[in-house]
Design an enzyme around this catalytic site. Sequence first.
Site, PDB file in Angstrom:
ATOM      1  CG  ASP A   1     -75.938 -44.369  27.336  1.00  0.00           C
ATOM      2  OD1 ASP A   1     -76.127 -43.142  27.329  1.00  0.00           O
ATOM      3  OD2 ASP A   1     -76.077 -45.081  26.321  1.00  0.00           O
TER       4      ASP A   1
ATOM      5  CG  ASP B   1     -76.023 -41.362  20.251  1.00  0.00           C
ATOM      6  OD1 ASP B   1     -75.786 -40.749  21.301  1.00  0.00           O
ATOM      7  OD2 ASP B   1     -76.441 -42.529  20.226  1.00  0.00           O
TER       8      ASP B   1
HETATM    9  C1  GAL Z   1     -76.863 -43.987  23.497  1.00  0.00           C
HETATM   10  C2  GAL Z   1     -75.373 -43.740  23.384  1.00  0.00           C
HETATM   11  C3  GAL Z   1     -74.852 -44.564  22.238  1.00  0.00           C
HETATM   12  C4  GAL Z   1     -75.146 -46.030  22.496  1.00  0.00           C
HETATM   13  C5  GAL Z   1     -76.623 -46.244  22.745  1.00  0.00           C
HETATM   14  C6  GAL Z   1     -76.936 -47.660  23.176  1.00  0.00           C
HETATM   15  O1  GAL Z   1     -77.368 -43.265  24.571  1.00  0.00           O
HETATM   16  O2  GAL Z   1     -75.143 -42.376  23.179  1.00  0.00           O
HETATM   17  O3  GAL Z   1     -73.463 -44.350  22.076  1.00  0.00           O
HETATM   18  O4  GAL Z   1     -74.412 -46.465  23.612  1.00  0.00           O
HETATM   19  O5  GAL Z   1     -77.112 -45.363  23.741  1.00  0.00           O
HETATM   20  O6  GAL Z   1     -78.273 -47.871  23.466  1.00  0.00           O
END
Ligand code: GAL
Length: 391
Positions: free
Chosen positions: A132, A189
């Site tokens: 991430d 997301d």
């Molecule tokens: C976001 C990511 C999500 C999930 C989340 C967890 O940045 O896009 O898919 O992994 O963090 O905190």
Amino acid sequence: MTDDRPRQLARTPPMGWNSWNAFSCDVTEADIRAAADALVDTGLREAGYEYVVVDDCWMASETDSDGRLQPSADFPNGMAALADYVHDRDLKFGLYSSAGSHTCQGYPASLGRERLHAEQFAAWGVDYLKYDNCGDHAGREAVDRYAAMGEALASVDRDIVYSICEWGENAPWEWGRNVGGHLWRATDDLVAKWRANPDEFGLGIADVIDRMAAIDAAAAHGPGGWNDPDMLQIGNGPDSGQSEHEAVDVQRPLTKAERRSHFAFWCLLAAPLMIGADLTSLSTFDRELLTNERLLAIDQDSLGIQGTPDRRGDDAEVWSKRLRDGGAVAFHNRGDAEREISTHVSAVGVPAGADRYRVCDCWTGTEWETGGSLAMTVEPRDTAIVRVTPG
Ligand code: GAL
């Protein structure tokens, strides 16, 4: 190892399950074991879903004194034992970290400790890393931060699929392969809605489809490196972990038409297919949707071509995708009333010039022949999708 070894991974879009959309930060070892068991029991593993990925919040809030990640108390048997459990079911095991000081939920992450953590992942038996973009970046560009983990993963004695989760902010389709990535998020997301409100968290299904049409990243997509429009929301709704954790205003589950469109588009895009639902309570409709062999064959076609729009701009959309033996054509109704949508093989990504074509409706299995004209009646927000084969 040889330099081209990582390129042998992910020759077709990775398929599996990820904990985030269903469990968010409340994920436990028991949830992961239950998901692995359910992949087997529901037939999803047989259909090709093989990765079991633990997303954010698996780690303790402190590293050890050398900077190694440690599992939280919710993973009492540790990550090697959990990887064994997953491997014993002929599945593959994935973990999550971030190219920053911390994960998005504030846990320790991997920037500056890439080699140390990659060695931990390899020793535990990790097969897939979702990486991430949260935490402090120490002033470093995304390409540099993602390259550091790519090099670390390439240096360990284990094949690890590298899933870059940078939300498409710095056009990762332009550099994802070069830093060792096998897939890279092309969008923000995805939430369990058809459309998100512009002022709330995330994107809806239709928003992501629009974004995939707009970014013009299809040329970068193919065996070994995939644009990722995010994990599936089929089976999720107002009570899902992500909906609650991110306070997304989800009023109702996706309708069947919306779920069909979601899956049809992800397969037409040759997207990675990471299921995001609680598999222990998956409905029959959702299980049958996710295991539709005709759709999965389009997603997993060996050419690895991303579907692209042939006609947009009104409520009747036509998209297509070249396949090894022909093409797939999707007819998508953005409007509020049932309508017929038509096109011709010469206007879409199907090899032209044949006298006759065989057509198969991917939802029903019904087959017919055409000289080239294609027309489907489509419910609002639904998508008809056909496979078209010359001869
Ligand atoms: C976001 C990511 C999500 C999930 C989340 C967890 O940045 O896009 O898919 O992994 O963090 O905190």
